[in-house]
Design a protein around this motif. Structure first.
Motif, PDB file in Angstrom:
ATOM      1  N   ALA A 119      50.614  31.145  44.638  1.00  0.00           N
ATOM      2  CA  ALA A 119      51.361  30.210  45.477  1.00  0.00           C
ATOM      3  C   ALA A 119      51.325  30.602  46.955  1.00  0.00           C
ATOM      4  CB  ALA A 119      52.800  30.118  44.982  1.00  0.00           C
ATOM      5  N   ASN A 120      51.448  31.894  47.240  1.00  0.00           N
ATOM      6  CA  ASN A 120      51.421  32.365  48.627  1.00  0.00           C
ATOM      7  C   ASN A 120      50.307  33.405  48.754  1.00  0.00           C
ATOM      8  OD1 ASN A 120      51.866  33.331  51.196  1.00  0.00           O
ATOM      9  ND2 ASN A 120      54.107  33.389  50.989  1.00  0.00           N
ATOM     10  N   PRO A 121      49.055  32.949  48.861  1.00  0.00           N
ATOM     11  CA  PRO A 121      47.928  33.884  48.795  1.00  0.00           C
ATOM     12  C   PRO A 121      47.909  34.915  49.912  1.00  0.00           C
ATOM     13  CG  PRO A 121      47.183  31.695  49.458  1.00  0.00           C
ATOM     14  CD  PRO A 121      48.600  31.556  49.018  1.00  0.00           C
ATOM     15  N   ALA A 122      48.257  34.527  51.132  1.00  0.00           N
ATOM     16  CA  ALA A 122      48.206  35.463  52.256  1.00  0.00           C
ATOM     17  C   ALA A 122      49.172  36.623  52.047  1.00  0.00           C
ATOM     18  CB  ALA A 122      48.512  34.735  53.555  1.00  0.00           C
ATOM     19  N   ALA A 123      50.388  36.308  51.613  1.00  0.00           N
ATOM     20  CA  ALA A 123      51.389  37.360  51.399  1.00  0.00           C
ATOM     21  C   ALA A 123      51.004  38.253  50.231  1.00  0.00           C
ATOM     22  CB  ALA A 123      52.754  36.726  51.157  1.00  0.00           C
ATOM     23  N   THR A 124      50.501  37.657  49.160  1.00  0.00           N
ATOM     24  CA  THR A 124      50.111  38.438  47.986  1.00  0.00           C
ATOM     25  C   THR A 124      48.928  39.343  48.316  1.00  0.00           C
ATOM     26  OG1 THR A 124      50.832  36.590  46.601  1.00  0.00           O
ATOM     27  CG2 THR A 124      49.530  38.311  45.538  1.00  0.00           C
ATOM     28  N   LEU A 125      47.962  38.799  49.062  1.00  0.00           N
ATOM     29  CA  LEU A 125      46.825  39.623  49.470  1.00  0.00           C
ATOM     30  C   LEU A 125      47.294  40.785  50.329  1.00  0.00           C
ATOM     31  CD1 LEU A 125      43.749  40.107  49.703  1.00  0.00           C
ATOM     32  CD2 LEU A 125      43.768  38.583  51.701  1.00  0.00           C
ATOM     33  N   HIS A 126      48.217  40.547  51.224  1.00  0.00           N
ATOM     34  CA  HIS A 126      48.712  41.604  52.106  1.00  0.00           C
ATOM     35  C   HIS A 126      49.335  42.743  51.303  1.00  0.00           C
ATOM     36  CE1 HIS A 126      50.162  43.498  55.741  1.00  0.00           C
ATOM     37  NE2 HIS A 126      51.391  43.512  55.245  1.00  0.00           N
ATOM     38  N   VAL A 127      50.027  42.409  50.228  1.00  0.00           N
ATOM     39  CA  VAL A 127      50.622  43.450  49.364  1.00  0.00           C
ATOM     40  C   VAL A 127      49.529  44.344  48.792  1.00  0.00           C
ATOM     41  CG1 VAL A 127      51.843  43.866  47.194  1.00  0.00           C
ATOM     42  CG2 VAL A 127      52.689  42.132  48.794  1.00  0.00           C
ATOM     43  N   HIS A 128      48.452  43.717  48.307  1.00  0.00           N
ATOM     44  CA  HIS A 128      47.357  44.500  47.739  1.00  0.00           C
ATOM     45  C   HIS A 128      46.642  45.315  48.819  1.00  0.00           C
ATOM     46  CE1 HIS A 128      47.843  42.855  43.784  1.00  0.00           C
ATOM     47  NE2 HIS A 128      47.655  41.614  44.195  1.00  0.00           N
ATOM     48  N   ILE A 129      46.507  44.757  50.014  1.00  0.00           N
ATOM     49  CA  ILE A 129      45.902  45.488  51.128  1.00  0.00           C
ATOM     50  C   ILE A 129      46.742  46.729  51.446  1.00  0.00           C
ATOM     51  CG2 ILE A 129      45.420  45.424  53.606  1.00  0.00           C
ATOM     52  CD1 ILE A 129      43.316  43.902  52.137  1.00  0.00           C
ATOM     53  N   CYS A 130      48.052  46.570  51.474  1.00  0.00           N
ATOM     54  CA  CYS A 130      48.942  47.698  51.777  1.00  0.00           C
ATOM     55  C   CYS A 130      48.821  48.790  50.714  1.00  0.00           C
ATOM     56  CB  CYS A 130      50.390  47.225  51.886  1.00  0.00           C
ATOM     57  SG  CYS A 130      50.727  46.232  53.359  1.00  0.00           S
ATOM     58  N   HIS A 131      48.788  48.398  49.444  1.00  0.00           N
ATOM     59  CA  HIS A 131      48.623  49.382  48.373  1.00  0.00           C
ATOM     60  C   HIS A 131      47.297  50.111  48.500  1.00  0.00           C
ATOM     61  CE1 HIS A 131      51.655  47.151  45.551  1.00  0.00           C
ATOM     62  NE2 HIS A 131      52.258  47.966  46.395  1.00  0.00           N
ATOM     63  N   LEU A 132      46.246  49.367  48.813  1.00  0.00           N
ATOM     64  CA  LEU A 132      44.923  49.962  48.954  1.00  0.00           C
ATOM     65  C   LEU A 132      44.886  50.922  50.140  1.00  0.00           C
ATOM     66  CD1 LEU A 132      42.033  50.127  47.960  1.00  0.00           C
ATOM     67  CD2 LEU A 132      41.518  48.031  49.226  1.00  0.00           C
ATOM     68  N   ARG A 133      45.506  50.539  51.235  1.00  0.00           N
ATOM     69  CA  ARG A 133      45.562  51.426  52.397  1.00  0.00           C
ATOM     70  C   ARG A 133      46.286  52.728  52.067  1.00  0.00           C
ATOM     71  NH1 ARG A 133      47.090  46.830  56.922  1.00  0.00           N
ATOM     72  NH2 ARG A 133      44.963  46.485  57.730  1.00  0.00           N
ATOM     73  N   SER A 134      47.309  52.656  51.230  1.00  0.00           N
ATOM     74  CA  SER A 134      48.045  53.874  50.877  1.00  0.00           C
ATOM     75  C   SER A 134      47.176  54.840  50.082  1.00  0.00           C
ATOM     76  CB  SER A 134      49.303  53.515  50.083  1.00  0.00           C
ATOM     77  OG  SER A 134      48.975  53.030  48.787  1.00  0.00           O
ATOM     78  N   VAL A 135      46.184  54.303  49.358  1.00  0.00           N
ATOM     79  CA  VAL A 135      45.237  55.160  48.633  1.00  0.00           C
ATOM     80  C   VAL A 135      44.209  55.738  49.598  1.00  0.00           C
ATOM     81  CG1 VAL A 135      43.420  55.199  46.877  1.00  0.00           C
ATOM     82  CG2 VAL A 135      45.530  53.931  46.452  1.00  0.00           C
ATOM     83  N   LEU A 136      43.712  54.901  50.499  1.00  0.00           N
ATOM     84  CA  LEU A 136      42.676  55.335  51.431  1.00  0.00           C
ATOM     85  C   LEU A 136      43.216  56.292  52.492  1.00  0.00           C
ATOM     86  CD1 LEU A 136      40.867  51.904  52.022  1.00  0.00           C
ATOM     87  CD2 LEU A 136      40.200  53.735  50.456  1.00  0.00           C
ATOM     88  N   GLU A 137      44.466  56.098  52.922  1.00  0.00           N
ATOM     89  CA  GLU A 137      45.065  56.939  53.961  1.00  0.00           C
ATOM     90  C   GLU A 137      46.469  57.354  53.536  1.00  0.00           C
ATOM     91  OE1 GLU A 137      44.233  55.607  58.124  1.00  0.00           O
ATOM     92  OE2 GLU A 137      43.605  53.759  57.109  1.00  0.00           O
TER      93      GLU A 137
END
Length: 239
Positions: free
Chosen positions: A56-74
């Motif tokens: 329903a809210n793709p931009a917000a949901t994608l941002h959550v996954h981006i944040c999780h991924l960033r926490s793994v990378l950095e």
């Protein structure tokens, strides 16, 4: 930091594997790795990750996954500090890594060197280079992501390159008189790819050199029958 796609997608830091538990994050990283150093639009990421069926809210949901991924990378990055690896750019994201950090790029660079060595009549050098390149594979490329269009195209491309490398390695082994050690792998590859003429040529050569002329002729007869039955063509000059 290194990134591996010749098997399940994962991140390796200081020889420690950082597994990505969430499928969506593996999809985001997988797509970004196929476009390393280039901006990928937010819309492209949404389409790829959700197979054109966004939430329903793709931009917000994608941002959550981006944040999780960033926490793994950095993992040590302060909360408000700007990201250094997965960067926000205009209407998309950019993965700031070099090709040498990605095992698929390392593999491709190495096999090109191996092919050049074979073309220069240096089979020993070619065999060493190609064997090292093939050792980078840990399983199926982008394992678990093949249901997504972006991954499928890359999987097909990488599998074809792997097969070319296996053929060239077998050719190098035959040039070095290693027909006995090359033969089991060639038999297996011909069984998996029975219409691939170059593989059958190499198998026949190895069989002949092993003193198995009748088996070499049988392989040819089987190949000729398959080519006629499946494709309606005669064997090429090499075969």
């Amino acid at each position: 930091m290194r990134f591996q796609v010749l098997g399940p997608v994962r991140v390796v830091r200081e020889d420690r594997s950082l597994e990505l538990a969430r499928l969506k994050e593996r999809l985001v990283l997988g797509l970004m790795l196929t476009h390393a150093g280039r901006i990928v639009s937010q819309d492209r990421l949404v389409d790829a990750v959700w197979n054109r069926k966004p939430p329903a809210n793709p931009a917000a949901t994608l941002h959550v996954h981006i944040c999780h991924l960033r926490s793994v990378l950095e993992p040590g990055r302060p909360a408000r500090a700007p990201a250094q690896i997965l960067l926000r750019r205009q209407d998309g994201y950019l993965l700031a890594v070099t090709p040498g950090q990605i095992d698929a790029h390392v593999f491709e660079t190495a096999i090109r060197q191996g092919f050049r060595a074979m073309a220069a009549s240096r089979p020993a050098a070619a065999a060493g280079i190609l064997a090292g390149a093939l050792a980078l594979w840990r399983g199926d490329p982008y394992d678990g992501l093949s249901g997504h269009e972006f991954a499928l195209a890359e999987i097909i491309r990488l599998e074809e390159l792997r097969l070319l490398a296996l053929e060239s390695l077998a050719e190098a082994d035959l040039a070095l008189g290693r027909h006995a050690s090359a033969l089991p792998g060639l038999v297996q590859l011909v069984a998996l790819h029975p219409l691939r003429e170059r593989l059958r040529v190499l198998e026949m050569t190895a069989l002949y050199r092993a003193g198995r002329q009748s088996d070499a002729l049988l392989s040819y007869q089987n190949g000729r029958a398959l080519l006629a039955g499946e494709l309606g063509v005669d064997p090429g000059p090499g075969l």
